[in-house]
Design an enzyme around this catalytic site. Structure first.
Site, PDB file in Angstrom:
ATOM      1  N   HIS A   1     -72.699 -83.073 118.298  1.00 48.88           N
ATOM      2  CA  HIS A   1     -73.553 -82.191 119.090  1.00 48.88           C
ATOM      3  C   HIS A   1     -74.135 -81.096 118.217  1.00 48.88           C
ATOM      4  O   HIS A   1     -73.523 -80.653 117.251  1.00 48.88           O
ATOM      5  CB  HIS A   1     -72.799 -81.589 120.282  1.00 48.88           C
ATOM      6  CG  HIS A   1     -71.505 -80.920 119.936  1.00 48.88           C
ATOM      7  ND1 HIS A   1     -70.365 -81.619 119.604  1.00 48.88           N
ATOM      8  CD2 HIS A   1     -71.171 -79.599 119.877  1.00 48.88           C
ATOM      9  CE1 HIS A   1     -69.368 -80.770 119.361  1.00 48.88           C
ATOM     10  NE2 HIS A   1     -69.838 -79.537 119.500  1.00 48.88           N
TER      11      HIS A   1
ATOM     12  N   HIS B   1     -75.767 -77.248 118.243  1.00 48.65           N
ATOM     13  CA  HIS B   1     -75.902 -75.995 118.980  1.00 48.65           C
ATOM     14  C   HIS B   1     -77.281 -75.408 118.678  1.00 48.65           C
ATOM     15  O   HIS B   1     -77.632 -75.204 117.512  1.00 48.65           O
ATOM     16  CB  HIS B   1     -74.845 -74.983 118.539  1.00 48.65           C
ATOM     17  CG  HIS B   1     -73.430 -75.401 118.814  1.00 48.65           C
ATOM     18  ND1 HIS B   1     -72.684 -74.885 119.854  1.00 48.65           N
ATOM     19  CD2 HIS B   1     -72.619 -76.284 118.170  1.00 48.65           C
ATOM     20  CE1 HIS B   1     -71.468 -75.425 119.831  1.00 48.65           C
ATOM     21  NE2 HIS B   1     -71.413 -76.279 118.820  1.00 48.65           N
TER      22      HIS B   1
END
Length: 358
Positions: A343, A345
């Site tokens: 992932h 940010h």
């Protein structure tokens, strides 16, 4: 003439089937491996076929004919007086229906067949044709099989009806590929083929002597690929994502709510539940496919990573009206990665400081 070919070649088998159906002997067309000329990339072979591919038919006149469709048409014309004479239909409609199947095979199936068995290489084009990933190419292959199901004769048992044709010669060797290889990627071949193709496959492998012969030739070679570990390092086949599911899987499944900011076919973005700035969005690939961490990325992931960076991030930044932002990927426990599903940010909306942490 001489047909340069090897048993595992589906395009070469297309030509061999015509020779077998018409009972053309080795004294008329000899079957020879390209290795006798030093291999596909040898100077002698490239002189005959500058593309360095097979099959290749050389004639006594000195002409060289590359490409399986060209060779198939030549062989059918050359031996048109031999049974079965209708391999290349003379009726205009049947000829058009035959060409329709052959074109579907040549343009839409063989162009991506490499997704079934080829490794990716950072220094070479990926084997997925126009598709961004192996999985996308495999899914499109299934789509093409469904179209082929519609094109197949409803009564059979061959693709054009009661008798074999060049359509069968074109498609059957490639069918041997997909029947052997699709299960390695988790596909159920029974579900991929409809009743017409299923009946046709049974006909070719149990009732048609030429089909049985070519099936045996190709399977012996493919079993050699199996023994040599051909698929061991191919993602989706030998390499599978066996890491445990994470919180993100529940978000993707909808069992845990999320404040979604952006979504498309490839990625999902949602707000962090513990934001460190007015905008703090997590961007994840919908299919993890081994991307538990960035350090596990391979050349097969370049499409999804490129999509994240070049499509999703700009869309999110524009939606959040960010003039500046920070893009962070924590890679491993020591960098504070807590969810092992890659992932990114996206952090912004205020003045950020540097260094970000130590």
């Amino acid at each position: 003439g001489t047909l340069y070919d090897v048993p595992v070649s589906n395009n070469g088998a297309r030509c061999r089937m015509i020779l077998y159906y018409k009972d053309v002997g080795a004294d008329e067309v000899a079957l020879v491996t390209p290795h006798q000329l030093g291999g596909l990339k040898s100077a002698e072979y490239l002189r005959l076929n500058p593309h360095g591919l097979m099959p290749l038919l050389t004639l006594a006149t000195g002409e060289s004919l590359p490409e399986s469709d060209t060779i198939a048409r030549y062989l059918c014309a050359k031996f048109s007086d031999r049974s079965p004479v209708d391999l290349s239909p003379s009726d205009p409609l049947r000829a058009a229906l035959c060409d329709r199947i052959c074109r579907l095979h040549d343009v839409y199936i063989t162009s991506i067949q490499g997704c079934l068995y080829k490794q990716t290489n950072a220094n070479a084009p990926h084997p997925f044709g126009r598709f961004p990933s192996r999985r996308a190419a495999l899914d499109n292959l299934i789509h093409q099989l469904r179209l082929l199901e519609q094109y197949a004769d409803q009564d059979g048992p061959y693709l054009l009806g009661k008798e074999p044709s060049t359509a069968d010669c074109a498609v059957f060797p490639t069918a041997i590929f997909w029947m052997h290889m699709l299960p390695k990627f988790g596909y159920d071949t029974g579900a991929c083929m409809g009743p017409r193709l299923t009946r046709w496959w049974s006909q070719m492998t149990t009732q048609d002597k030429v089909g049985e012969r070519v099936h045996g030739e190709m399977m012996a070679a493919l079993q050699g690929w199996d023994s040599n570990g051909r698929w061991d390092t191919i993602r989706g086949a030998g390499l599978r994502d066996e890491a445990p599911p994470t919180l993100f899987d529940k978000i993707l499944a909808g069992s845990i709510p999320a404040d979604v900011v952006y979504e498309d076919d490839v990625v999902l973005a949602f707000r962090d539940i513990a934001p460190v700035a007015p905008t703090h969005v997590l961007l994840i690939p919908k299919t993890r496919d081994g991307l538990t961490q960035l350090q596990h990325a391979t050349v097969e992931h370049r499409a999804v990573l490129g999509h994240m960076l070049a499509v999703a991030v700009p869309a999110i930044v524009a939606k959040e009206e960010l003039s500046s932002y920070r893009l962070v990927v924590n890679d491993g426990e020591a960098s504070c990665q807590s969810v092992f599903h890659l992932h990114m940010h996206i952090i912004g909306g205020k003045q950020l400081t540097w260094p970000p942490g130590a």
